[in-house]
Scaffold this active site. Structure first.
Site, short mmCIF file in Angstrom:
data_model
loop_
_atom_site.label_atom_id
_atom_site.label_comp_id
_atom_site.label_asym_id
_atom_site.label_seq_id
_atom_site.Cartn_x
_atom_site.Cartn_y
_atom_site.Cartn_z
N ASP A 115 0.72 -1.33 0.06
CA ASP A 115 0.00 0.13 0.00
C ASP A 115 0.90 1.20 -0.06
O ASP A 115 1.98 1.23 0.37
CB ASP A 115 -0.77 0.08 1.26
CG ASP A 115 -2.12 -0.95 1.30
OD1 ASP A 115 -2.14 -1.76 0.31
OD2 ASP A 115 -2.97 -0.81 2.15
N ASP A 116 0.09 2.37 -0.64
CA ASP A 116 0.73 3.77 -0.15
C ASP A 116 1.81 4.31 -1.03
O ASP A 116 2.37 5.30 -0.85
CB ASP A 116 1.34 3.83 1.20
CG ASP A 116 0.31 4.09 2.34
OD1 ASP A 116 -0.85 3.72 1.87
OD2 ASP A 116 0.38 3.62 3.53
N HIS A 134 -6.17 2.86 -3.88
CA HIS A 134 -5.99 2.99 -2.41
C HIS A 134 -6.52 4.68 -1.84
O HIS A 134 -6.06 4.84 -0.94
CB HIS A 134 -4.58 2.78 -1.82
CG HIS A 134 -4.55 2.47 -0.58
ND1 HIS A 134 -5.52 1.77 0.21
CD2 HIS A 134 -3.66 2.99 0.35
CE1 HIS A 134 -5.13 1.76 1.53
NE2 HIS A 134 -3.86 2.42 1.78
N HIS A 175 -5.82 8.96 1.55
CA HIS A 175 -5.79 7.98 2.59
C HIS A 175 -6.68 8.57 3.62
O HIS A 175 -6.18 8.78 4.88
CB HIS A 175 -4.38 7.85 3.05
CG HIS A 175 -4.13 6.69 3.48
ND1 HIS A 175 -4.44 6.49 4.90
CD2 HIS A 175 -3.65 5.25 2.96
CE1 HIS A 175 -4.21 5.27 5.23
NE2 HIS A 175 -3.61 4.46 4.05
N TYR A 189 -6.83 1.94 6.06
CA TYR A 189 -6.91 1.21 7.19
C TYR A 189 -7.66 0.33 7.17
O TYR A 189 -8.05 -0.20 8.31
CB TYR A 189 -7.30 2.55 8.25
CG TYR A 189 -6.79 3.75 8.15
CD1 TYR A 189 -5.58 3.99 8.90
CD2 TYR A 189 -7.36 5.05 7.74
CE1 TYR A 189 -4.81 5.29 8.74
CE2 TYR A 189 -6.84 6.19 7.46
CZ TYR A 189 -5.31 6.44 7.96
OH TYR A 189 -4.72 7.42 7.83
N HIS A 216 3.46 -2.54 2.89
CA HIS A 216 3.85 -1.14 2.41
C HIS A 216 4.97 -0.87 1.80
O HIS A 216 6.03 -1.32 1.81
CB HIS A 216 3.44 -0.21 3.80
CG HIS A 216 2.20 -0.41 4.36
ND1 HIS A 216 1.84 -1.10 5.41
CD2 HIS A 216 1.03 0.51 4.25
CE1 HIS A 216 0.85 -0.97 5.88
NE2 HIS A 216 0.08 0.16 5.11
#
Length: 233
Positions: free
Chosen positions: A43-44, A93, A97, A134, A186
């Site tokens: 992610d991210d 995603h 965020h 999350y 991540h």
């Protein structure tokens, strides 16, 4: 005459020295057969860390799903293209965020739709998978994701890399994966990157391979020809 193991090694060495055989000493540890598939997810991204992450994955024969934030896809379009070129799949995603389940429907729609656009504009195709920030979701979040043809993907195993998990702990978490399951990692986590060679070895020892996540079932499956270019388009 059946060659002994020692003789076979000598023959391989001689052929390699003569230039008639290429020996790849950096070949990744891979299972001879795939008796199941798991979903590795990061992610991210994308970010300045993405090139090193992609190198680690490709050098170890692994593919993963990259759940990109829209704001970073817009800022690092070359890295989105690099993800696809390396054989990864690209997912949505959100754009910034936020805690989506606490937002209005209009904000949720904006977060998801702008990310679809940013990833497509960066060369990542049109994502089919969505991971809410999350892992927080609601009926409204699910409805908006469905509106954009997205399947919501959470995870079965949390590597805890976001919480400072050590490389050993991340490798152990990956060791708990069973066929069809998905692990959360991540893009920015250095320990997840350094864990990749050992994750590859652990999967190979269990005859598991890194697969794609099916938009139909949300489970890890064998990569398909239609998704070979990276993101499901």
């Amino acid at each position: 005459m059946k060659a002994t193991p020692r003789l076979s090694l000598l023959v391989v060495a001689a052929l390699a020295a003569a230039g008639t055989l290429t020996v790849d000493t950096a070949a990744p540890a891979q299972a001879a057969t795939c008796n199941g598939y798991v979903g590795l997810t990061f992610d991210d991204g994308p970010s300045g860390n993405t090139p090193a992450l992609l190198n680690a994955l490709t050098q170890n024969g692994l593919r993963a799903t990259m759940f990109n934030q829209g704001q970073y896809a817009a800022a690092y379009p070359a890295q989105v293209k690099a993800q696809v070129s390396a054989g990864m799949w690209v997912g949505n995603h959100s754009y910034t965020h936020p805690h989506l389940a606490q937002q209005s429907q209009a904000t949720i729609d904006s977060e998801i739709s702008r990310t679809q656009q940013a990833i497509a504009a960066a060369g990542g195709g049109t994502p089919k998978l969505f991971r809410p920030p999350y892992g927080e979701t609601s009926s409204t979040v699910k409805a908006v994701a469905t509106k954009y043809g997205l399947t919501e993907i959470i995870w079965n195993v949390d590597s805890q890399d976001w919480n400072g998990a050590s490389t050993d702990a991340i490798v152990a978490a990956a060791g708990r994966l069973t066929s069809g399951q998905v692990i959360l990692m991540h893009d920015w986590a250095a320990n997840s990157r350094t864990a990749i060679p050992r994750i590859a070895q652990g999967l190979a020892s269990r005859s598991l391979c890194a697969g794609m996540i099916s938009p139909q079932t949300g489970r890890a499956v064998a990569p398909t020809a239609a998704a070979a270019a990276g993101a499901a388009r």
